[in-house]
Write a protein that holds these residues in place. Structure first.
Motif, mmCIF file in Angstrom:
data_model
loop_
_atom_site.group_PDB
_atom_site.id
_atom_site.type_symbol
_atom_site.label_atom_id
_atom_site.label_comp_id
_atom_site.label_asym_id
_atom_site.label_seq_id
_atom_site.Cartn_x
_atom_site.Cartn_y
_atom_site.Cartn_z
ATOM 1 N N GLU A 83 -55.077 69.923 -54.850
ATOM 2 C CA GLU A 83 -55.639 70.374 -56.161
ATOM 3 C C GLU A 83 -57.136 70.850 -56.028
ATOM 4 O OE1 GLU A 83 -54.138 67.769 -59.340
ATOM 5 O OE2 GLU A 83 -53.301 66.846 -57.833
ATOM 6 N N GLU A 84 -57.623 70.230 -54.882
ATOM 7 C CA GLU A 84 -59.212 70.545 -54.640
ATOM 8 C C GLU A 84 -59.479 71.912 -54.156
ATOM 9 O OE1 GLU A 84 -62.679 68.611 -52.163
ATOM 10 O OE2 GLU A 84 -60.865 67.358 -52.456
ATOM 11 N N TRP A 85 -58.549 72.242 -53.133
ATOM 12 C CA TRP A 85 -58.852 73.486 -52.406
ATOM 13 C C TRP A 85 -58.066 74.668 -52.983
ATOM 14 C CZ3 TRP A 85 -55.678 75.890 -48.525
ATOM 15 C CH2 TRP A 85 -54.400 75.059 -48.283
ATOM 16 N N LEU A 86 -56.767 74.439 -53.456
ATOM 17 C CA LEU A 86 -56.158 75.740 -53.876
ATOM 18 C C LEU A 86 -56.526 75.896 -55.511
ATOM 19 C CD1 LEU A 86 -52.576 74.676 -52.592
ATOM 20 C CD2 LEU A 86 -54.402 76.426 -51.812
ATOM 21 N N GLU A 87 -57.361 75.469 -56.122
ATOM 22 C CA GLU A 87 -57.755 75.978 -57.328
ATOM 23 C C GLU A 87 -58.884 77.098 -57.388
ATOM 24 O OE1 GLU A 87 -56.259 75.068 -60.033
ATOM 25 O OE2 GLU A 87 -55.266 73.446 -59.948
ATOM 26 N N PRO A 88 -58.696 77.943 -58.239
ATOM 27 C CA PRO A 88 -57.961 77.963 -59.478
ATOM 28 C C PRO A 88 -56.533 78.773 -59.167
ATOM 29 C CG PRO A 88 -59.525 79.871 -59.402
ATOM 30 C CD PRO A 88 -59.801 78.892 -57.974
ATOM 31 N N GLU A 89 -56.265 79.199 -58.051
ATOM 32 C CA GLU A 89 -55.036 79.909 -57.926
ATOM 33 C C GLU A 89 -53.897 79.058 -58.349
ATOM 34 O OE1 GLU A 89 -57.395 79.736 -55.536
ATOM 35 O OE2 GLU A 89 -57.982 81.486 -54.594
ATOM 36 N N LEU A 90 -53.849 77.928 -58.004
ATOM 37 C CA LEU A 90 -52.685 77.170 -58.083
ATOM 38 C C LEU A 90 -52.209 76.985 -59.672
ATOM 39 C CD1 LEU A 90 -50.681 75.219 -56.885
ATOM 40 C CD2 LEU A 90 -52.042 73.521 -57.323
ATOM 41 N N SER A 91 -53.411 77.057 -60.571
ATOM 42 C CA SER A 91 -53.120 76.804 -62.035
ATOM 43 C C SER A 91 -52.644 78.173 -62.701
ATOM 44 C CB SER A 91 -54.516 76.479 -62.740
ATOM 45 O OG SER A 91 -54.976 75.125 -62.496
ATOM 46 N N ARG A 92 -52.992 79.358 -61.801
ATOM 47 C CA ARG A 92 -52.219 80.554 -62.489
ATOM 48 C C ARG A 92 -50.994 80.703 -61.769
ATOM 49 N NH1 ARG A 92 -57.807 82.387 -60.894
ATOM 50 N NH2 ARG A 92 -56.920 83.085 -59.119
ATOM 51 N N ALA A 93 -50.379 80.066 -60.871
ATOM 52 C CA ALA A 93 -49.329 80.129 -60.037
ATOM 53 C C ALA A 93 -47.986 79.761 -61.184
ATOM 54 C CB ALA A 93 -49.164 79.591 -58.966
ATOM 55 N N ARG A 94 -46.811 80.564 -60.967
ATOM 56 C CA ARG A 94 -45.733 79.895 -61.978
ATOM 57 C C ARG A 94 -44.622 79.800 -61.130
ATOM 58 N NH1 ARG A 94 -49.236 78.755 -64.663
ATOM 59 N NH2 ARG A 94 -49.524 79.169 -66.880
ATOM 60 N N ARG A 95 -44.699 80.542 -59.935
ATOM 61 C CA ARG A 95 -43.255 80.389 -58.921
ATOM 62 C C ARG A 95 -43.506 80.511 -57.798
ATOM 63 N NH1 ARG A 95 -43.582 84.723 -62.066
ATOM 64 N NH2 ARG A 95 -42.203 83.872 -63.665
ATOM 65 N N ARG A 96 -42.537 80.605 -56.734
ATOM 66 C CA ARG A 96 -42.791 80.715 -55.392
ATOM 67 C C ARG A 96 -43.524 81.770 -54.940
ATOM 68 N NH1 ARG A 96 -39.320 78.319 -50.981
ATOM 69 N NH2 ARG A 96 -39.965 79.379 -49.156
ATOM 70 N N ALA A 97 -43.243 82.931 -55.456
ATOM 71 C CA ALA A 97 -43.747 84.193 -55.235
ATOM 72 C C ALA A 97 -45.313 84.147 -55.284
ATOM 73 C CB ALA A 97 -43.337 85.395 -55.939
ATOM 74 N N ASP A 98 -45.723 83.255 -56.582
ATOM 75 C CA ASP A 98 -47.157 83.324 -56.477
ATOM 76 C C ASP A 98 -47.737 82.416 -55.490
ATOM 77 O OD1 ASP A 98 -46.875 84.642 -58.946
ATOM 78 O OD2 ASP A 98 -46.482 83.023 -60.188
ATOM 79 N N LEU A 99 -47.160 81.703 -54.885
ATOM 80 C CA LEU A 99 -47.866 80.660 -53.798
ATOM 81 C C LEU A 99 -48.073 81.641 -52.742
ATOM 82 C CD1 LEU A 99 -45.980 77.365 -53.910
ATOM 83 C CD2 LEU A 99 -48.157 77.599 -54.728
ATOM 84 N N ALA A 100 -47.341 82.482 -52.440
ATOM 85 C CA ALA A 100 -47.335 83.344 -51.278
ATOM 86 C C ALA A 100 -48.218 84.328 -51.278
ATOM 87 C CB ALA A 100 -45.873 84.220 -51.156
ATOM 88 N N ARG A 101 -48.891 84.379 -52.718
ATOM 89 C CA ARG A 101 -50.169 85.626 -52.773
ATOM 90 C C ARG A 101 -51.338 84.918 -52.444
ATOM 91 N NH1 ARG A 101 -46.258 88.276 -56.356
ATOM 92 N NH2 ARG A 101 -46.688 86.598 -57.957
ATOM 93 N N ILE A 102 -51.501 83.560 -52.382
ATOM 94 C CA ILE A 102 -52.436 82.757 -52.093
ATOM 95 C C ILE A 102 -53.122 82.906 -50.815
ATOM 96 C CG2 ILE A 102 -53.795 80.340 -52.478
ATOM 97 C CD1 ILE A 102 -51.850 79.722 -54.528
ATOM 98 N N ASP A 103 -54.339 83.646 -50.510
ATOM 99 C CA ASP A 103 -55.060 83.603 -49.408
ATOM 100 C C ASP A 103 -55.307 82.127 -48.789
ATOM 101 O OD1 ASP A 103 -56.570 84.004 -47.372
ATOM 102 O OD2 ASP A 103 -57.133 85.884 -47.824
ATOM 103 N N ALA A 104 -54.627 81.587 -48.001
ATOM 104 C CA ALA A 104 -54.982 80.215 -47.604
ATOM 105 C C ALA A 104 -56.427 80.130 -46.853
ATOM 106 C CB ALA A 104 -53.841 79.811 -46.698
ATOM 107 N N GLY A 105 -56.825 81.133 -46.052
ATOM 108 C CA GLY A 105 -58.050 81.095 -45.576
ATOM 109 C C GLY A 105 -59.241 81.240 -46.636
ATOM 110 N N GLN A 106 -59.207 81.999 -47.629
ATOM 111 C CA GLN A 106 -60.125 82.052 -48.627
ATOM 112 C C GLN A 106 -60.163 80.599 -49.476
ATOM 113 O OE1 GLN A 106 -59.142 85.092 -51.692
ATOM 114 N NE2 GLN A 106 -61.342 85.368 -52.182
ATOM 115 N N ALA A 107 -58.843 80.145 -49.654
ATOM 116 C CA ALA A 107 -58.967 79.201 -50.269
ATOM 117 C C ALA A 107 -59.615 77.783 -49.760
ATOM 118 C CB ALA A 107 -57.527 78.528 -50.669
ATOM 119 N N LEU A 108 -59.136 77.645 -48.182
ATOM 120 C CA LEU A 108 -59.677 76.769 -47.345
ATOM 121 C C LEU A 108 -61.255 76.772 -47.273
ATOM 122 C CD1 LEU A 108 -58.049 74.663 -45.564
ATOM 123 C CD2 LEU A 108 -58.483 76.318 -43.445
#
Length: 868
Positions: free
Chosen positions: A718-743
């Protein structure tokens, strides 16, 4: 006429003066007396003043752990007085009382004594209570002892208490009874030889109620051997009724030798026959009821299978049942002693001598291993819901008590504070497990059903004979037929069935019907059976037989209502169970499970006894677990929002739910990450590299550089994946989160250390040739630099990052590994020559100087160097 000769022959007589002195001076005593000394028969008569003219007349209650022992002890004492039972000596067991106004010694079961104490805590008119066979540590005996000590301490200090046993924890009982004196009687015991008779081949250990048939066949063969080698009657100990029947069948026709069976379900006539000297030689097949209290005359030989039955409870799955265990060393001694009661004897032990020392020393106290629901109700009715104020040798386990209180609350037996409700008091006085009491009262709310309900509860209250099968409705029809057959046999003078189960069942039905009528009232929570499965029927019309069996079973075990789900049944509790292949219940959409176990090696519980039910009955019985709610969860690889109606773990109906709460969706996505891992995010090559660089810095420098292992990243999602996590609604939304940018959000920005990332853990470093080579941080302990050997000429010191020398993989001109070193200076001096000798001929177009430490680094061949 008193049989003085028989009384004088009992060795415990010599201990009577010390026992009287202990009771006169202290009021309590612990009597330790070997089997056959007369502690069960002579001592109560002496304490009651029945043996001496002008002796102080007292009323004595003797508590025995089993009905068969209570009857036998009373009959033996009456015989010693030259009387019939019911005069000076009587007995009371569940459903049977033989006593009168003149009775001075009354033998009762410990369960009856507990009930009596609840109704009349002062035990008005009773002067002495003797608790016999304390060493067996039955739950009712421990409960009775605790209540009696409470009564003596607070209400009746003049009440005398004696704890008696052949082998017991004398010091423990003495401490429990306020420092009671210990009185020992020494018997004229006869020597017993031990013959070790293990099976010729290994047998499978017992599990659940199953005993390896090979062991039972061996026991039967040892009985035959004992008959051939020794004289006198043979007493063979087996764990249960089923094993007794199997061994009896394998013994077949023994000619002049009579085979008798003694167990808690045996008819009174059979019990009497066992306790009376026979005209022929006898083999007595017995459960542990013959370990103590009973003297089987004529026995000179004991055959011990080495097995016993003990209760066990699995709180996690809500299952409780008897299970087969290895008999303890104390039980083995008790059993062997049966052979030396009247003369020298012998015991054949069906196990190897080397195993003997590995047996448990004592049987497990029931309070440690059994279902404590009935005990918890008794404690609540006594005014001590958690039993903390009761004098017990062993405290009840906290988890077992908590589980029991949950059951009691569900059936309306206790209030929010754990105190017994009016309904709880009524349940405690029914003389059955609170679960069965709940079913008896609630299902009997319709008068037309009361008789049949009592029949089903009586069936559930005692182990059902195996030959009746696993279908309770069929078992009920079978016991009814057996009961009619017994009546016909009795009417024609023919001998009835040897088991006696139908007669005991009929007696219990009568008792329960009377108890239910006396305890009629509104069921827990105001539920009446007419509101559920009976709807649409005349309120006075009885339910159909099979339907009523299912209703009673489901009311008794609501969390074990189960629906067919694939090849197994899913209980409301969440436990899965399977029916035997030959079960008549297979294919039933719903069942209510009365008895189940989970043997070692089985994935699911195994149903032993159950009844078919329909969904209406399931809903009624388990209504406390019924709920309908919106669920948002991660299922089948994505977020699923649905409206679910369920009974506990069983889903009744499901439909899609719209407008799911964003917070619950977020929790479902987090659960998906926990289940399937961080691979649900988009990990580019740069993101993977950043994660490895951070892992290196955390390993090397620690804080403030963050840990980036899977567990830590998931915990901090919840700390490093916000705000992308709050906007996500399904699996496909998770696949669009750039892990490096969030990290990058985890970098130590606040301290300013984040700016040093490229300094401390650079993505690339420049080598002597001028090339910028990427570092490999796969191993967080030491980064790797993979570079062509010629590009490192002239470099004497190994490159380092964050103070750690990199591990240099020196490559051939073709890019293949040629050498690995973390010390370049040493390699140029010692290792280079061997590499040069091997590769110079293969790659002649590339430079291979004699002194690489001073040579010019290059990325090119010799020809290009010359051109340049």
């Amino acid at each position: 006429m008193i049989r003085d000769d028989a009384l004088d022959a009992l060795p415990v007589r010599d201990a009577l003066p010390a026992l009287h002195d202990a009771l006169d001076g202290h009021g309590t005593a612990v009597l330790v007396a070997p089997p056959g000394t007369g502690k069960t028969t002579l001592v109560p008569l002496a304490l009651a003043g029945l043996l001496d003219e002008g002796g102080t007349a007292r009323r004595v209650v003797v508590a025995e752990p089993r009905r068969i022992a209570a009857r036998a002890a009373a009959r033996r004492m009456a015989w010693l007085l030259g009387e019939e039972t019911g005069a000076n000596v009587g007995y009371t067991v569940r459903g049977e009382r033989v006593a009168g106004p003149r009775t001075r010694v009354e033998v009762v079961t410990t369960g009856v004594l507990v009930q009596r104490l609840q109704r009349d805590p002062e035990l008005a008119g009773v002067d002495v209570v003797l608790l016999d066979e304390c060493h067996e540590r039955h739950l009712d005996a421990d409960t009775a002892a605790a209540f009696l000590w409470d009564v003596r301490r607070t209400l009746r200090p003049e009440l005398r208490l004696v704890a008696a046993s052949a082998t017991t924890d004398a010091e423990g009982w003495a401490r429990l009874l306020g420092g009671a004196p210990v009185v020992e009687a020494h018997g004229a015991s006869h020597p017993v030889d031990v013959v070790w008779a293990p099976p010729p081949r290994p047998v499978r250990p017992p599990h659940g109620l199953r005993v390896d048939p090979a062991l039972l066949a061996h026991v039967a063969s040892v009985v035959r051997r004992a008959l051939a080698e020794r004289t006198g009657d043979v007493l063979c100990f087996l764990p249960g009724v089923g094993e007794i029947e199997r061994v009896a069948g394998q013994l077949g026709d023994l000619g002049e030798v009579e085979v008798l069976r003694v167990h808690g379900r045996a008819p009174a006539a059979v019990q009497d026959a066992v306790l009376t000297p026979g005209r022929r030689r006898r083999v007595v097949l017995a459960t542990s009821v013959a370990e103590s209290s009973l003297t089987v005359p004529g026995v000179r030989v004991v055959v011990d299978s080495g097995l016993a039955r003990e209760p066990r409870v699995d709180h996690a799955r809500g299952l409780s049942a008897l299970t087969t265990v290895r008999a303890s060393q104390a039980s083995a001694r008790q059993r062997a002693g049966r052979a030396g009661r009247e003369a020298p004897g012998v015991v054949y032990r069906c196990w190897d001598q080397a195993e003997d020392g590995r047996l448990p020393r004592f049987p497990s106290p029931e309070i440690k291993v059994a279902d404590l629901t009935a005990f918890a109700l008794q404690a609540a009715c006594w005014g001590d819901p958690d039993a903390s104020g009761l004098a017990l040798l062993d405290a009840p386990p906290g988890g077992a008590m908590a589980a029991s209180r949950t059951v009691l609350a569900a059936v309306g037996a206790v209030d929010a504070s754990g105190r017994a409700s009016e309904r709880g008091v009524r349940l405690a006085r029914l003389g059955v497990h609170p679960r069965l009491g709940r079913a008896l009262l609630d299902a009997s709310a319709r008068p037309a059903d009361a008789g049949a309900v009592a029949e089903v509860v009586a069936l559930l209250g005692e182990e059902v004979p195996r030959e009746y099968g696993d279908d309770l409705a069929a078992a009920l029809r079978a016991v009814r037929r057996a009961g009619r057959a017994e009546n016909e046999n009795a009417g024609s003078g023919r001998r009835g069935g040897r088991d006696g189960y139908p007669a005991r069942w009929r007696s219990e039905v009568r008792r329960l019907r009377a108890a239910a009528t006396a305890g009629a009232g509104t069921p827990a929570g105001g539920t009446r059976t007419g509101d559920g499965p009976g709807r649409g029927q005349d309120a006075g019309a009885p339910l159909s037989g099979d339907r009523l069996v299912g209703l009673v079973t489901a009311l008794a075990f609501p969390e074990r209502v189960a629906r067919l789900d694939g090849g197994s049944y899913l209980m409301v509790s969440g436990t899965r169970a399977e029916l035997p292949e030959d079960s008549a219940l297979r294919g039933s959409p719903w069942i209510a499970v009365a008895v189940a176990d989970r043997p070692a090696g089985f994935r699911h519980a195994r149903v032993r006894l159950a009844a078919a039910v329909d969904e209406d009955v399931a809903r009624l019985a388990a209504q406390a677990l019924h709920e309908e709610r919106d669920e948002v969860r991660w299922a089948d690889g994505d977020v699923v929002a649905r409206r679910v109606e369920r009974l506990g773990a069983v889903e009744l109906a499901v439909r899609p739910a719209a407008g799911a709460d964003a917070g619950r969706i977020r929790e479902a996505l987090l659960d998906g990450l926990r289940q399937e891992g961080l691979g649900l995010l988009r990990w580019t090559a740069d993101a993977e590299t950043l994660r490895r660089r951070l892992a290196f810095l955390h390993h090397r420098l620690g804080e403030p550089w963050p840990a980036v292992d899977d567990g830590t990243l998931l915990a901090r999602a919840e700390e490093w994946l916000e705000p992308e996590l709050s906007r996500a609604r399904r699996r496909a939304d998770l696949a669009r989160i750039d892990a490096g940018q969030a990290l990058a959000r985890l970098l130590p920005w606040a301290s300013g250390e984040a700016a040093r990332l490229d300094e401390l853990a650079p993505e690339r470093i420049t080598v002597p040739s001028g090339s910028r080579i990427r570092l490999d941080y796969t191993d967080p302990a030491q980064p790797v630099l993979a570079v062509k050997l010629q590009e490192m000429f002239g470099l004497r010191e190994t490159p380092a990052v964050a103070g750690v020398p990199v591990l240099v993989h020196l490559l051939s001109p073709a890019g293949r590994p040629a050498a690995v070193t973390a010390d370049l200076a040493s390699f140029w001096q010692d290792g280079y020559r061997a590499v040069r000798a091997e590769l110079r001929g293969r790659y002649p177009r590339h430079p291979w100087p004699d002194d690489p430490a001073t040579a010019e680094p290059t990325r090119h061949t010799n020809a290009r160097l010359r051109r340049s």
